[in-house]
Each structure stands twice: as structure tokens, then as C-alpha cells.
Design an enzyme around this catalytic site. Structure first.
Site, PDB file in Angstrom:
ATOM      1  N   GLY A 265     -39.270  45.931  14.857  1.00  0.00           N
ATOM      2  CA  GLY A 265     -39.351  44.578  14.318  1.00  0.00           C
ATOM      3  C   GLY A 265     -40.301  44.536  13.139  1.00  0.00           C
ATOM      4  O   GLY A 265     -40.543  45.548  12.474  1.00  0.00           O
ATOM      5  N   CYS A 266     -40.862  43.383  12.871  1.00  0.00           N
ATOM      6  CA  CYS A 266     -41.788  43.216  11.753  1.00  0.00           C
ATOM      7  C   CYS A 266     -42.937  44.211  11.867  1.00  0.00           C
ATOM      8  O   CYS A 266     -43.599  44.297  12.903  1.00  0.00           O
ATOM      9  CB  CYS A 266     -42.327  41.790  11.746  1.00  0.00           C
ATOM     10  N   TYR A 267     -43.190  44.957  10.800  1.00  0.00           N
ATOM     11  CA  TYR A 267     -44.230  45.984  10.891  1.00  0.00           C
ATOM     12  C   TYR A 267     -45.627  45.405  11.057  1.00  0.00           C
ATOM     13  O   TYR A 267     -46.534  46.075  11.545  1.00  0.00           O
ATOM     14  CB  TYR A 267     -44.182  46.975   9.738  1.00  0.00           C
ATOM     15  N   TRP A 268     -45.828  44.164  10.676  1.00  0.00           N
ATOM     16  CA  TRP A 268     -47.135  43.542  10.891  1.00  0.00           C
ATOM     17  C   TRP A 268     -47.468  43.501  12.387  1.00  0.00           C
ATOM     18  O   TRP A 268     -48.613  43.697  12.786  1.00  0.00           O
ATOM     19  CB  TRP A 268     -47.156  42.127  10.335  1.00  0.00           C
ATOM     20  N   CYS A 269     -46.455  43.222  13.208  1.00  0.00           N
ATOM     21  CA  CYS A 269     -46.663  43.126  14.660  1.00  0.00           C
ATOM     22  C   CYS A 269     -47.015  44.481  15.258  1.00  0.00           C
ATOM     23  O   CYS A 269     -47.984  44.612  16.011  1.00  0.00           O
ATOM     24  CB  CYS A 269     -45.404  42.585  15.330  1.00  0.00           C
TER      25      CYS A 269
END
Length: 214
Positions: free
Chosen positions: A44-48
Site C-alpha cells: 500500500g502507501c509507502y508512507w504507512c
């Protein structure tokens, strides 16, 4: 696949912490480069994913970027179009004397949903697909074995769609995308999407956190 891994996953999915002996003190030791290993993960979102692994004891570096496509130097905007074949990923480098590949995968399969095709929550598109980019045969076999055992144990209600693919290239995202959660905790996306994942990780792996207080 060790039974303890499946127990850990089951424990994680029921949000009950499993106490393990802490080895946080080992972080203070000087890292031997021969003990370092890197794996590339898309969940998913790499920030997460970045925000979670940055707090796992034994992880020495986490870098957000893109893998899986063919064009050179893709931009965030290009990848976000979903038309490049690239995936938002994190490069996770860890000290094998402190943590392990199994533990890296335990975290991976706990903090993201490996059963949703090309999406994580409201983030939809092939750039958010669940994938392990392996760099050697050990990583490939470990990923495939873990997925196989999770399927056999019917850990998830729906089929696992996580792909296991050979690593070819990695392009680092621009600096403003690195350490995003740490630098933007008041942003709505951070509070609503990233923070719950971080809190879940901290609860389940509380004895594996960096700088754990005794």
C-alpha cells in the site's frame, strides 16, 4: 515454516500482544555490514509501511521509493497514475543478528491486508499492490513458504494475492516523501490512515520496538 510464525500472525490479527524477550540492547552494538540484509516490500502507501518499519528493533534503514516498472527515474506523479507498472515500496535494511527475515514478514503480513488486489483501504491502483521483491533465493523461498503456510492455516477469510517477484530496480522517492509520518503527524492522512497502523504495530510488537523503555 515454523509454527511460531503462524501463532504470531494469529495473535497479531486478534490484536493480542505476544510477549517476547527484548533484545533492544543489541541496537547499541556496532553494526557489522556483513550482518545486514535488504528486502523490498510493497504493502500500500509507502508512507504507512515506512512508518512501521522505522520503529522495528534491528531495522537500520527504511527508504520509500518505487519498484516493479521498466521506465527510468519515475516521478511520484507518474507512478500515481497507475500506468507505469511501478509499485510504492520500501527498502528495509535490517541487522540479522537483531531481527530476522521471518520477523520482517510477520510485521508485513500484520500491518497490511494481503487479500485486497491492487488496493489498501481507500488507496486504489496497481501502485498499491501487495508484493515482495526478493533479492536472493532465500528471500524468495521464505516469502513463498510463508504465503503457502498462511493459506493452509486459513489465517485470512479471503485469498492472499501478495505477489513474489524478482527485484530489478529501485528508485528513491524525493526527500519530502521520506520519513513522511514523522514529519507530518498532524496531516489528516497521517492521523486517519497511518497512525492506526503504527498503533497496531506498537501494540502487537511492543517488545520489538526501538528504544523500548524498561
Amino acid at each position: 515454516m515454523k509454527k511460531t510464525f503462524l501463532i504470531c500472525i494469529l495473535t497479531a490479527l486478534t490484536a493480542c500482544g505476544q510477549k517476547k524477550e527484548s533484545n533492544t540492547s543489541a541496537v547499541a552494538a556496532k553494526t557489522d555490514k556483513n550482518n545486514l540484509e535488504t528486502i523490498t516490500l510493497g504493502g500500500g502507501c509507502y508512507w504507512c509501511v515506512e512508518a512501521v518499519y522505522e520503529n522495528l528493533n534491528g531495522v537500520t534503514a527504511v527508504t520509500s521509493g518505487f519498484s516493479g516498472g521498466t521506465t527510468k527515474n519515475p516521478s511520484y506523479e507518474e507512478v500515481s497514475s497507475g500506468a507505469t507498472g511501478y509499485v510504492e515500496v520500501v527498502e528495509v535494511t535490517f541487522d540479522k543478528t537483531i531481527t530476522s527475515l521471518d520477523e520482517i514478514f510477520q510485521v508485513f503480513f500484520t500491518v497490511h491486508d494481503p487479500t485486497t488486489l491492487n488496493r489498501q483501504g481507500a488507496d486504489v491502483g496497481t501502485q498499491y499492490r501487495s508484493v515482495v521483491f526478493y533479492r536472493n533465493e532465500q528471500q524468495r523461498e521464505a516469502a513463498q513458504n510463508i504465503i503457502s503456510e498462511l493459506k493452509k492455516a486459513q489465517i485470512y477469510a479471503n485469498p492472499i494475492v501478495t505477489a513474489v517477484e524478482k527485484f530489478t530496480s529501485f528508485y528513491k522517492a524525493k526527500d519530502s516523501h521520506q520519513d513522511y509520518y514523522s514529519n507530518n503527524k498532524n496531516q489528516p492522512y497521517c492521523q486517519m490512515v497511518i497512525q492506526p497502523k503504527v498503533e497496531k504495530f506498537e501494540k502487537i510488537f511492543k517488545d520489538k520496538l526501538k528504544n523500548k523503555q524498561h
